[in-house]
Each structure stands twice: as C-alpha cells, then as structure tokens.
Design a protein around this motif. Structure first.
Motif, PDB file in Angstrom:
ATOM      1  N   GLU A  71       1.017  -1.036   0.032  1.00  0.00           N
ATOM      2  CA  GLU A  71      -0.085   0.122   0.160  1.00  0.00           C
ATOM      3  C   GLU A  71       0.950   1.420   0.002  1.00  0.00           C
ATOM      4  O   GLU A  71       0.461   2.353  -0.264  1.00  0.00           O
TER       5      GLU A  71
ATOM      6  N   THR B 288       5.796   2.554  -4.073  1.00  0.00           N
ATOM      7  CA  THR B 288       5.646   3.049  -5.309  1.00  0.00           C
ATOM      8  C   THR B 288       6.697   2.809  -6.462  1.00  0.00           C
ATOM      9  O   THR B 288       6.671   3.572  -7.356  1.00  0.00           O
TER      10      THR B 288
ATOM     11  N   LYS C  75      -0.563   7.219  -6.045  1.00  0.00           N
ATOM     12  CA  LYS C  75      -0.332   6.504  -4.678  1.00  0.00           C
ATOM     13  C   LYS C  75       0.970   7.483  -4.089  1.00  0.00           C
ATOM     14  O   LYS C  75       0.931   7.997  -2.947  1.00  0.00           O
TER      15      LYS C  75
END
Length: 109
Positions: free
Chosen positions: A58, A61, A97
C-alpha cells in the motif's frame, strides 16, 4: 507494481533506509500508513512477516516520483527485492499513490 522481499533476505536493513515512502519494515514490526508520509492515519497494522524485512504494498511506489529505479532493488546485496506480481500497478497509478502519500511534495525526476 510493488516490490517484495523474498525469503533470501539476510536482514541487513540497507533497503529500509533507502525507501522514500517508508514502506519497508523490519520483520515483526507493526506499521502505519503515516510512517514517513504526510498522512495522519496512525492506526498500527500487524507485521506482514515476522522473521525478515517486508514491504507494505500500500505504500510502495517502486520509487516512482522520487528516483528512476527502485532503491531497495539497487541497494540489496543479495538481490531479494523483486517485483511483486500480486500487486501490479501502472506508472500512473504509482504516481497517484505517491501523491496520496505525500500531499504536494514535488515529484523529482
């Protein structure tokens, strides 16, 4: 995409220091979205792995928006930081993100 750490990890910790998203944690450590980001989400989550370092997908990147290559992949002495095929994302999604995690921090290329 996200990077993951394989079981070949030797727990050297070199990758943790290189991650601009603070997405890498020592095995057994709880983690938060807010660690190393501008988010105020402070709820702790359980470790993903107990015995070796792990990467929170999560937050990963692949260093998009910071560097041209994932820094953990470059620094790992045993090449155990690899693409996680279970978390495939486009460069555009990775940039989104990054922006979500760092609200307004300029993108470096």
């Amino acid at each position: 995409m996200s990077i993951k750490i394989t079981d070949e990890c030797i727990n050297c910790g070199a990758c943790e220091l290189e991650c601009p998203n603070h997405a890498i944690y020592e095995g057994g450590k709880k983690w938060r979205i807010s660690d190393g980001t501008s988010k105020k989400i402070t709820k702790c989550k359980n470790p993903i792995k107990k015995d070796i370092y792990f990467i929170v997908s999560e937050k990963c990147t692949e260093c998009v928006g910071f560097y041209e290559e994932p820094q953990c992949v470059i620094i790992c002495p045993v090449n155990c930081c690899i693409v996680d095929d279970n978390h495939l994302e486009s460069k555009e999604d990775l940039l989104k993100k990054k922006k979500f995690l760092h609200d307004g921090i300029p993108i470096k290329f």
